[in-house]
Scaffold this motif. Structure first.
Motif, PDB file in Angstrom:
ATOM      1  N   SER A   4      -9.909   7.174   2.957  1.00  0.00           N
ATOM      2  CA  SER A   4     -10.040   8.068   4.114  1.00  0.00           C
ATOM      3  C   SER A   4     -10.950   7.381   5.122  1.00  0.00           C
ATOM      4  O   SER A   4     -12.123   7.130   4.832  1.00  0.00           O
ATOM      5  CB  SER A   4     -10.671   9.402   3.695  1.00  0.00           C
ATOM      6  N   PHE A   5     -10.395   7.060   6.287  1.00  0.00           N
ATOM      7  CA  PHE A   5     -11.190   6.396   7.323  1.00  0.00           C
ATOM      8  C   PHE A   5     -11.821   7.421   8.251  1.00  0.00           C
ATOM      9  O   PHE A   5     -11.153   8.357   8.719  1.00  0.00           O
ATOM     10  CB  PHE A   5     -10.305   5.470   8.158  1.00  0.00           C
ATOM     11  N   THR A   6     -13.114   7.203   8.543  1.00  0.00           N
ATOM     12  CA  THR A   6     -13.807   8.079   9.472  1.00  0.00           C
ATOM     13  C   THR A   6     -14.823   7.258  10.278  1.00  0.00           C
ATOM     14  O   THR A   6     -15.023   6.084  10.027  1.00  0.00           O
ATOM     15  CB  THR A   6     -14.484   9.237   8.688  1.00  0.00           C
ATOM     16  N   GLY A   7     -15.466   7.892  11.242  1.00  0.00           N
ATOM     17  CA  GLY A   7     -16.446   7.182  12.066  1.00  0.00           C
ATOM     18  C   GLY A   7     -17.627   8.098  12.347  1.00  0.00           C
ATOM     19  O   GLY A   7     -17.889   9.040  11.579  1.00  0.00           O
ATOM     20  N   ASN A   9     -12.289   1.055  17.702  1.00  0.00           N
ATOM     21  CA  ASN A   9     -12.465  -0.315  17.209  1.00  0.00           C
ATOM     22  C   ASN A   9     -11.117  -1.030  17.240  1.00  0.00           C
ATOM     23  O   ASN A   9     -10.190  -0.652  16.521  1.00  0.00           O
ATOM     24  CB  ASN A   9     -13.025  -0.279  15.778  1.00  0.00           C
ATOM     25  N   ARG A  10     -11.012  -2.093  18.058  1.00  0.00           N
ATOM     26  CA  ARG A  10      -9.713  -2.769  18.197  1.00  0.00           C
ATOM     27  C   ARG A  10      -9.278  -3.442  16.889  1.00  0.00           C
ATOM     28  O   ARG A  10      -8.122  -3.838  16.756  1.00  0.00           O
ATOM     29  CB  ARG A  10      -9.749  -3.789  19.337  1.00  0.00           C
ATOM     30  N   SER A  11     -10.175  -3.579  15.945  1.00  0.00           N
ATOM     31  CA  SER A  11      -9.811  -4.181  14.653  1.00  0.00           C
ATOM     32  C   SER A  11      -9.190  -3.163  13.697  1.00  0.00           C
ATOM     33  O   SER A  11      -8.724  -3.540  12.611  1.00  0.00           O
ATOM     34  CB  SER A  11     -11.059  -4.775  13.976  1.00  0.00           C
ATOM     35  N   PHE A  12      -9.175  -1.895  14.083  1.00  0.00           N
ATOM     36  CA  PHE A  12      -8.745  -0.884  13.115  1.00  0.00           C
ATOM     37  C   PHE A  12      -7.259  -1.009  12.758  1.00  0.00           C
ATOM     38  O   PHE A  12      -6.896  -1.047  11.579  1.00  0.00           O
ATOM     39  CB  PHE A  12      -9.072   0.520  13.631  1.00  0.00           C
ATOM     40  N   LEU A  13      -6.398  -1.070  13.750  1.00  0.00           N
ATOM     41  CA  LEU A  13      -4.956  -1.187  13.440  1.00  0.00           C
ATOM     42  C   LEU A  13      -4.661  -2.450  12.629  1.00  0.00           C
ATOM     43  O   LEU A  13      -3.957  -2.380  11.612  1.00  0.00           O
ATOM     44  CB  LEU A  13      -4.130  -1.194  14.727  1.00  0.00           C
ATOM     45  N   PRO A  14      -5.197  -3.619  13.048  1.00  0.00           N
ATOM     46  CA  PRO A  14      -4.964  -4.818  12.220  1.00  0.00           C
ATOM     47  C   PRO A  14      -5.499  -4.667  10.800  1.00  0.00           C
ATOM     48  O   PRO A  14      -4.882  -5.150   9.847  1.00  0.00           O
ATOM     49  CB  PRO A  14      -5.712  -5.927  12.972  1.00  0.00           C
ATOM     50  N   VAL A  60      -5.731  -1.868   8.999  1.00  0.00           N
ATOM     51  CA  VAL A  60      -4.837  -0.993   8.244  1.00  0.00           C
ATOM     52  C   VAL A  60      -3.560  -1.745   7.883  1.00  0.00           C
ATOM     53  O   VAL A  60      -3.069  -1.667   6.745  1.00  0.00           O
ATOM     54  CB  VAL A  60      -4.528   0.279   9.066  1.00  0.00           C
ATOM     55  N   SER A  61      -3.030  -2.494   8.819  1.00  0.00           N
ATOM     56  CA  SER A  61      -1.818  -3.273   8.586  1.00  0.00           C
ATOM     57  C   SER A  61      -2.044  -4.289   7.455  1.00  0.00           C
ATOM     58  O   SER A  61      -1.216  -4.445   6.541  1.00  0.00           O
ATOM     59  CB  SER A  61      -1.457  -3.962   9.902  1.00  0.00           C
ATOM     60  N   TRP A  62      -3.179  -4.959   7.503  1.00  0.00           N
ATOM     61  CA  TRP A  62      -3.543  -5.959   6.475  1.00  0.00           C
ATOM     62  C   TRP A  62      -3.686  -5.300   5.110  1.00  0.00           C
ATOM     63  O   TRP A  62      -3.191  -5.821   4.097  1.00  0.00           O
ATOM     64  CB  TRP A  62      -4.843  -6.623   6.918  1.00  0.00           C
ATOM     65  N   LEU A  63      -4.339  -4.152   5.056  1.00  0.00           N
ATOM     66  CA  LEU A  63      -4.508  -3.448   3.774  1.00  0.00           C
ATOM     67  C   LEU A  63      -3.159  -3.077   3.171  1.00  0.00           C
ATOM     68  O   LEU A  63      -2.939  -3.224   1.964  1.00  0.00           O
ATOM     69  CB  LEU A  63      -5.348  -2.177   3.978  1.00  0.00           C
ATOM     70  N   LYS A  64      -2.254  -2.596   4.006  1.00  0.00           N
ATOM     71  CA  LYS A  64      -0.934  -2.195   3.499  1.00  0.00           C
ATOM     72  C   LYS A  64      -0.153  -3.407   3.010  1.00  0.00           C
ATOM     73  O   LYS A  64       0.518  -3.353   1.981  1.00  0.00           O
ATOM     74  CB  LYS A  64      -0.129  -1.465   4.593  1.00  0.00           C
ATOM     75  N   ASP A  65      -0.234  -4.519   3.774  1.00  0.00           N
ATOM     76  CA  ASP A  65       0.527  -5.726   3.424  1.00  0.00           C
ATOM     77  C   ASP A  65      -0.016  -6.410   2.181  1.00  0.00           C
ATOM     78  O   ASP A  65       0.735  -6.804   1.294  1.00  0.00           O
ATOM     79  CB  ASP A  65       0.474  -6.749   4.565  1.00  0.00           C
ATOM     80  N   GLN A  66      -1.334  -6.564   2.151  1.00  0.00           N
ATOM     81  CA  GLN A  66      -1.949  -7.429   1.135  1.00  0.00           C
ATOM     82  C   GLN A  66      -2.384  -6.694  -0.127  1.00  0.00           C
ATOM     83  O   GLN A  66      -2.515  -7.295  -1.177  1.00  0.00           O
ATOM     84  CB  GLN A  66      -3.187  -8.128   1.725  1.00  0.00           C
ATOM     85  N   TYR A  67      -2.653  -5.424  -0.008  1.00  0.00           N
ATOM     86  CA  TYR A  67      -3.283  -4.721  -1.137  1.00  0.00           C
ATOM     87  C   TYR A  67      -2.505  -3.496  -1.613  1.00  0.00           C
ATOM     88  O   TYR A  67      -2.945  -2.796  -2.503  1.00  0.00           O
ATOM     89  CB  TYR A  67      -4.725  -4.339  -0.780  1.00  0.00           C
ATOM     90  N   GLN A  68      -1.375  -3.251  -1.001  1.00  0.00           N
ATOM     91  CA  GLN A  68      -0.559  -2.098  -1.433  1.00  0.00           C
ATOM     92  C   GLN A  68      -1.408  -0.843  -1.630  1.00  0.00           C
ATOM     93  O   GLN A  68      -1.314  -0.154  -2.648  1.00  0.00           O
ATOM     94  CB  GLN A  68       0.211  -2.395  -2.712  1.00  0.00           C
ATOM     95  N   VAL A  69      -2.278  -0.575  -0.666  1.00  0.00           N
ATOM     96  CA  VAL A  69      -3.082   0.650  -0.747  1.00  0.00           C
ATOM     97  C   VAL A  69      -2.120   1.833  -0.744  1.00  0.00           C
ATOM     98  O   VAL A  69      -1.201   1.905   0.069  1.00  0.00           O
ATOM     99  CB  VAL A  69      -4.059   0.731   0.444  1.00  0.00           C
ATOM    100  N   ASP A  70      -2.343   2.731  -1.670  1.00  0.00           N
ATOM    101  CA  ASP A  70      -1.373   3.808  -1.887  1.00  0.00           C
ATOM    102  C   ASP A  70      -1.407   4.850  -0.781  1.00  0.00           C
ATOM    103  O   ASP A  70      -0.368   5.315  -0.316  1.00  0.00           O
ATOM    104  CB  ASP A  70      -1.683   4.470  -3.236  1.00  0.00           C
ATOM    105  N   LYS A  71      -2.600   5.236  -0.374  1.00  0.00           N
ATOM    106  CA  LYS A  71      -2.713   6.308   0.609  1.00  0.00           C
ATOM    107  C   LYS A  71      -3.806   5.993   1.613  1.00  0.00           C
ATOM    108  O   LYS A  71      -4.925   5.628   1.231  1.00  0.00           O
ATOM    109  CB  LYS A  71      -3.077   7.611  -0.113  1.00  0.00           C
ATOM    110  N   LYS A 128       2.113   3.973  16.532  1.00  0.00           N
ATOM    111  CA  LYS A 128       2.020   2.766  15.682  1.00  0.00           C
ATOM    112  C   LYS A 128       1.252   3.087  14.404  1.00  0.00           C
ATOM    113  O   LYS A 128       1.648   2.706  13.294  1.00  0.00           O
ATOM    114  CB  LYS A 128       1.267   1.653  16.433  1.00  0.00           C
ATOM    115  N   LEU A 129       0.144   3.794  14.558  1.00  0.00           N
ATOM    116  CA  LEU A 129      -0.676   4.151  13.401  1.00  0.00           C
ATOM    117  C   LEU A 129       0.112   5.015  12.409  1.00  0.00           C
ATOM    118  O   LEU A 129       0.008   4.849  11.193  1.00  0.00           O
ATOM    119  CB  LEU A 129      -1.928   4.896  13.887  1.00  0.00           C
ATOM    120  N   ALA A 130       0.928   5.905  12.964  1.00  0.00           N
ATOM    121  CA  ALA A 130       1.699   6.838  12.125  1.00  0.00           C
ATOM    122  C   ALA A 130       2.643   6.101  11.178  1.00  0.00           C
ATOM    123  O   ALA A 130       2.946   6.588  10.087  1.00  0.00           O
ATOM    124  CB  ALA A 130       2.484   7.799  13.008  1.00  0.00           C
TER     125      ALA A 130
END
Ligand code: SF4
Length: 205
Positions: free
Chosen positions: A69-72, A78-83, A85-96, A112-114
């Protein structure tokens, strides 16, 4: 009385709340200064990736799916947020992946985030938000994040000065079949005694 000995989550998972940083583009009167500021630096993508790798290396032996769960602060600022999330999904198969946001990013950003995350919670902050744009974005994202695989939720902050409009928000979300809750506010941690009302309350009654 029978004592509680052990509680197992319904679905075993490594569940974490990741506060990405305290930088926020809003300055809500009820938000404590440790949860938001306008000066701290956004952590870079490399820093965030290092934080994740360290955590992952210490936990992946458990062979359980990850739920983040991401929060602030405001994560979308943060312009690094989308990259990230994309990296986590690609590299680590984060479930949720679940994201809480103040809804201030663009509609295209949220669309895009959706595609990358499982749930987005939008929060109303009437001191700063543009009402009409906020609810148009919520509607657009809700139309693409179809339950039960994905979900959108609106946290309506129960601001004492905004009670009339909160009724409008609820009616609008009811009509459009969008999930919401009205969230109590702890004013004990407020940073000032009055709302500044820099937002645009432009939703037609
Ligand atoms: S948008 Fe959220 S993090 Fe930012 S000031 Fe308001 S309550 Fe705090």
């Amino acid at each position: 009385m029978i004592p509680i000995v052990k509680v197992d989550p319904a679905e075993p998972a490594i569940s974490l709340t990741w506060m990405l940083g305290s930088r926020c583009n809003y300055n809500c009167m009820y938000c404590p200064s440790e949860l938001h500021d306008s000066t701290s630096l956004h952590p870079s993508l490399e820093t965030l990736q290092t934080i994740w790798r360290n955590f992952y290396n210490k936990t992946h032996y458990q062979l359980m799916p990850y739920k983040i769960s991401f929060t602030g602060g405001e994560v979308t600022a943060n312009r690094s947020f989308l990259p990230l999330v994309s990296w986590l999904k690609d590299q680590y198969q984060v479930d949720k992946i679940i994201v809480t946001t103040n809804g201030s990013a663009s509609k295209n950003y949220y669309l895009k985030l959706a595609k990358l995350v499982d749930a987005i919670s939008f929060s109303t902050h009437s001191e700063f938000f543009n009402e009409r744009e906020f609810f148009l974005k919520v509607q657009a994202v809700n139309d693409t994040m179809i339950r039960p695989q994905k979900s959108v939720h609106v946290n309506i902050m129960d601001e004492y000065w905004n009670q009339d409009r909160i009724k409008m928000y609820k009616d609008l979300l009811d009509i459009n079949n969008v999930s919401y809750s009205v969230n109590a506010i702890n004013y004990d941690v407020k940073i000032r005694d009055f709302p500044v009302q820099k937002g645009q309350l432009n939703l037609a009654a």
